[in-house]
Design a protein around this motif. Structure first.
Motif, PDB file in Angstrom:
ATOM      1  N   GLY A 119     -13.503  -2.939   5.150  1.00 55.11           N
ATOM      2  CA  GLY A 119     -12.600  -3.648   4.162  1.00 55.11           C
ATOM      3  C   GLY A 119     -12.064  -5.115   4.832  1.00 55.11           C
TER       4      GLY A 119
ATOM      5  N   VAL B 264      -3.187   3.880  -6.613  1.00 56.37           N
ATOM      6  CA  VAL B 264      -3.413   4.663  -5.299  1.00 56.37           C
ATOM      7  C   VAL B 264      -2.607   5.747  -5.160  1.00 56.37           C
ATOM      8  CG1 VAL B 264      -2.695   3.925  -2.824  1.00 56.37           C
ATOM      9  CG2 VAL B 264      -2.539   2.029  -4.442  1.00 56.37           C
ATOM     10  N   GLY B 265      -3.738   6.694  -4.557  1.00 56.76           N
ATOM     11  CA  GLY B 265      -3.225   8.173  -4.029  1.00 56.76           C
ATOM     12  C   GLY B 265      -2.274   8.144  -2.945  1.00 56.76           C
TER      13      GLY B 265
ATOM     14  N   MET C 211       0.858  -1.384  -0.272  1.00 58.21           N
ATOM     15  CA  MET C 211      -0.069   0.035  -0.006  1.00 58.21           C
ATOM     16  C   MET C 211       0.913   1.221  -0.064  1.00 58.21           C
ATOM     17  SD  MET C 211      -2.772  -1.234   2.455  1.00 58.21           S
ATOM     18  CE  MET C 211      -3.632   0.045   3.140  1.00 58.21           C
TER      19      MET C 211
ATOM     20  N   PRO D  78      -2.044  -6.917  -4.757  1.00 54.31           N
ATOM     21  CA  PRO D  78      -1.391  -5.899  -5.412  1.00 54.31           C
ATOM     22  C   PRO D  78      -1.341  -5.520  -6.681  1.00 54.31           C
ATOM     23  CG  PRO D  78       0.244  -7.153  -3.955  1.00 54.31           C
ATOM     24  CD  PRO D  78      -1.057  -7.959  -4.272  1.00 54.31           C
TER      25      PRO D  78
ATOM     26  N   SER E  76      -9.933 -14.273   2.229  1.00 58.01           N
ATOM     27  CA  SER E  76      -8.750 -14.863   2.457  1.00 58.01           C
ATOM     28  C   SER E  76      -8.962 -16.314   2.589  1.00 58.01           C
ATOM     29  CB  SER E  76      -7.748 -14.175   3.338  1.00 58.01           C
ATOM     30  OG  SER E  76      -7.823 -12.717   2.585  1.00 58.01           O
TER      31      SER E  76
ATOM     32  N   ARG F 124     -10.414   4.371  -0.048  1.00 63.41           N
ATOM     33  CA  ARG F 124      -9.857   3.763   1.073  1.00 63.41           C
ATOM     34  C   ARG F 124     -10.123   2.330   1.568  1.00 63.41           C
ATOM     35  NH1 ARG F 124     -10.918   7.976   4.224  1.00 63.41           N
ATOM     36  NH2 ARG F 124     -11.526   6.578   6.207  1.00 63.41           N
TER      37      ARG F 124
ATOM     38  N   LEU G 235      -8.508  -0.068  -1.030  1.00 68.60           N
ATOM     39  CA  LEU G 235      -7.311  -0.287  -0.700  1.00 68.60           C
ATOM     40  C   LEU G 235      -7.021  -1.101   0.704  1.00 68.60           C
ATOM     41  CD1 LEU G 235      -4.503   1.221  -1.412  1.00 68.60           C
ATOM     42  CD2 LEU G 235      -5.048   3.247   0.464  1.00 68.60           C
ATOM     43  N   VAL G 236      -7.944  -0.836   1.721  1.00 70.09           N
ATOM     44  CA  VAL G 236      -7.857  -1.761   2.750  1.00 70.09           C
ATOM     45  C   VAL G 236      -7.956  -3.228   2.416  1.00 70.09           C
ATOM     46  CG1 VAL G 236      -8.789  -2.413   5.233  1.00 70.09           C
ATOM     47  CG2 VAL G 236      -8.350   0.202   4.316  1.00 70.09           C
ATOM     48  N   LEU G 237      -9.006  -3.329   1.648  1.00 69.67           N
ATOM     49  CA  LEU G 237      -9.460  -4.714   1.184  1.00 69.67           C
ATOM     50  C   LEU G 237      -8.407  -5.524   0.539  1.00 69.67           C
ATOM     51  CD1 LEU G 237     -11.612  -6.874   0.745  1.00 69.67           C
ATOM     52  CD2 LEU G 237     -12.236  -5.803  -1.558  1.00 69.67           C
TER      53      LEU G 237
ATOM     54  N   LEU H 263      -4.429  -3.680  -7.096  1.00 75.02           N
ATOM     55  CA  LEU H 263      -4.263  -2.464  -6.590  1.00 75.02           C
ATOM     56  C   LEU H 263      -3.449  -1.362  -7.409  1.00 75.02           C
ATOM     57  CD1 LEU H 263      -4.965  -1.149  -3.678  1.00 75.02           C
ATOM     58  CD2 LEU H 263      -2.595  -1.721  -2.903  1.00 75.02           C
ATOM     59  N   SER H 264      -2.390  -1.917  -8.356  1.00 71.15           N
ATOM     60  CA  SER H 264      -1.424  -0.917  -9.020  1.00 71.15           C
ATOM     61  C   SER H 264      -2.555  -0.883 -10.393  1.00 71.15           C
ATOM     62  CB  SER H 264      -0.384  -1.606  -9.263  1.00 71.15           C
ATOM     63  OG  SER H 264      -0.737  -2.799 -10.259  1.00 71.15           O
TER      64      SER H 264
ATOM     65  N   LEU I 189      -0.551 -12.179  -4.313  1.00 76.01           N
ATOM     66  CA  LEU I 189       0.549 -11.553  -5.303  1.00 76.01           C
ATOM     67  C   LEU I 189      -0.926 -10.644  -6.391  1.00 76.01           C
ATOM     68  CD1 LEU I 189       3.069 -13.819  -6.575  1.00 76.01           C
ATOM     69  CD2 LEU I 189       3.232 -11.816  -5.094  1.00 76.01           C
TER      70      LEU I 189
ATOM     71  N   GLU J 181       0.975   6.968  -5.121  1.00 71.74           N
ATOM     72  CA  GLU J 181       1.649   7.966  -5.880  1.00 71.74           C
ATOM     73  C   GLU J 181       1.084   9.397  -5.098  1.00 71.74           C
ATOM     74  OE1 GLU J 181       0.617   6.630  -9.685  1.00 71.74           O
ATOM     75  OE2 GLU J 181       2.174   4.888  -9.831  1.00 71.74           O
TER      76      GLU J 181
ATOM     77  N   GLY K 140      -5.102  -4.839   0.614  1.00 73.36           N
ATOM     78  CA  GLY K 140      -4.087  -4.719   1.431  1.00 73.36           C
ATOM     79  C   GLY K 140      -4.115  -5.861   2.389  1.00 73.36           C
TER      80      GLY K 140
ATOM     81  N   GLY L  28      -2.914   6.242   0.873  1.00 71.84           N
ATOM     82  CA  GLY L  28      -1.919   4.953   1.060  1.00 71.84           C
ATOM     83  C   GLY L  28      -1.565   5.174   2.541  1.00 71.84           C
TER      84      GLY L  28
ATOM     85  N   CYS M 125      -6.188  -8.527   2.092  1.00 73.96           N
ATOM     86  CA  CYS M 125      -6.103  -9.775   1.364  1.00 73.96           C
ATOM     87  C   CYS M 125      -4.677 -10.391   1.002  1.00 73.96           C
ATOM     88  CB  CYS M 125      -7.055  -9.579   0.145  1.00 73.96           C
ATOM     89  SG  CYS M 125      -8.765  -9.900   0.275  1.00 73.96           S
ATOM     90  N   SER M 126      -3.913  -9.152   0.487  1.00 76.16           N
ATOM     91  CA  SER M 126      -2.542  -9.639   0.244  1.00 76.16           C
ATOM     92  C   SER M 126      -1.619 -10.260   1.571  1.00 76.16           C
ATOM     93  CB  SER M 126      -2.013  -8.360  -0.120  1.00 76.16           C
ATOM     94  OG  SER M 126      -0.722  -8.456  -0.557  1.00 76.16           O
TER      95      SER M 126
END
Lengths: 151, 246
Positions: free
Chosen positions: A122, B176-177, A24, B168, A130, B126, B129-131, B171-172, B165, A29, B133, B181, B135-136
């Motif tokens: 989330g 992600v602003g 994250m 992310p 998962s 957000r 992002l959290v989901l 996510l990319s 894998l 960016e 992150g 993050g 999960c990863s």
């Protein structure tokens, strides 16, 4: 444990836990927020996390009380902890000027609770997703007792 | 009735009762919770209509978006899991392709979709992002646990690695602003510290309570009848492998 020592395995587990937050941060960016604002947010997040988890534990204990003849003492103890923690938290946030632009620390608490909804939702969705992904590997393929370990 | 009181009665109180009712349904709660819990859940979901002016409604709008993304993802994964070699609840052959379509649809929604009914777009960003992150992290942790802590595994760990894998990558693809993050990581850390502290204190309270309970009264020793019955059960299980116990 297979082939690796326990410290190495524990280190790998900690690295794996930090993998998501690291991604994250790496993929972010653009301009970063101010450190001071993040500090205020962090203090409020700890406070909201404490209050919500305490409330959840009280509800859980009351709901499961049937199994233990509805004990009053631990529920009372948890309510005291919640009330004490709530008052001390509000006082600390107010005296350290951590309530930001809100009109009061109580207003800040409710604003922060809404603000934390994406994090809570989330995490709540990530847990079953998962587990189901793990279950794909555990249950999708034929289990043969005579088969050697595989990956 | 003021807007704060309306929000308290039509959103916060039902939300609290939904959580309490769910705990009761998981335990040994009375039949009333089978009615009250879903009713309160519906009231919470209808908050954008019943209390549209409250700030708290933003969380419910977000919840609707989460349900729209979560349903195909969870049901798709469940269909894939239960179309495999499972002893109970096996779904027919169509389960796997339908499940894969559901997962693909959810991934596509995660990357491209931002619900227009969520007033504050940053909340949705957000959440995604959290989901991803979380999960990863969770998939990577389960992969490590499976590979390094389980000695005689007969199952595969690559789906966990793929999950760790893929998150992310999604996510990319979404982007992600920088404003989202680091605060999201700080929020997860703050929430975990606060909740962990509360859990620790709660465990201490319960431990003190349990420690001060009087010792249970000693049970009388088993009679000859009890011993003979136990011996018969053990003998039956040894001979038949416990097949008749069910």
């Amino acid at each position: 444990m297979a082939e690796v020592s326990r410290p190495v395995a524990l280190g790998a587990l900690i690295c794996a836990l930090l993998f998501g937050p690291a991604m994250m941060l790496l993929l972010a960016e653009g301009p970063m927020p101010e450190k001071e604002a993040m500090g205020v947010g962090l203090a409020n997040d700890v406070f909201v996390g404490y209050v919500l988890a305490s409330l959840g534990m009280i509800l859980l204990l009351v709901a499961y009380g049937d199994n233990r003849d509805r004990p009053a003492a631990p529920v009372f103890g948890l309510i005291m902890l919640l009330a004490g923690g709530f008052l001390v938290g509000l006082w600390l946030l107010q005296s350290a000027d951590f309530i930001g632009e809100s009109s009061s620390s109580l207003a800040r608490f409710f604003t922060e609770m809404i603000h934390l909804a994406p994090v809570g939702l989330g995490l709540a969705l990530a847990a079953p997703v998962s587990l189901l992904i793990a279950a794909v590997g555990l249950r999708t393929f034929a289990l043969d007792e005579a088969e050697p370990p595989r990956s | 009735m003021g807007p704060t009181l309306t929000a308290a009665l039509l959103l916060w109180l039902p939300a609290l009762l939904t959580v309490f009712g769910t705990f009761n349904l998981l335990g040994r709660g009375g039949p009333i919770w089978k009615v009250v819990t879903p009713l309160c859940g519906v009231l919470v979901l209808l908050a954008p209509l019943t209390v549209p002016d409250s700030n708290s409604t933003q969380a419910v709008e977000l919840l609707w978006g989460v349900l729209l993304i979560g349903a195909p993802l969870v049901f798709g994964l469940a269909l894939v899991v239960f179309s495999g070699d499972v002893p109970v609840g096996q779904v027919p052959v169509w389960g796997r392709p339908v499940g894969l379509v559901g997962i693909a649809a959810a991934c596509w929604l995660i990357v491209t979709w931002t619900p227009n009914f969520v007033a504050d777009v940053t909340l949705w960003d957000r959440f995604v992002l959290v989901l991803l992150g979380a999960c990863s992290s969770l998939c990577a942790s389960m992969y490590v646990l499976h590979r390094l802590f389980i000695q005689r595994r007969r199952s595969r760990s690559w789906p966990m690695l793929a999950g760790a894998l893929l998150a992310p990558v999604l996510l990319s693809l979404r982007g992600v602003g920088g404003e989202a993050g680091p605060p999201a990581v700080a929020e997860i850390a703050g929430l975990s510290v606060g909740a962990g502290f509360a859990l620790l204190l709660s465990v201490l309270v319960i431990w003190f309570y349990e420690r001060n309970l009087p010792e249970p009264e000693a049970l009388p020793p088993p009679s000859q009848d009890d011993l003979e019955r136990a011996a018969a059960i053990v003998a039956r299980r040894t001979q038949k492998g416990g097949e008749l116990d069910g």
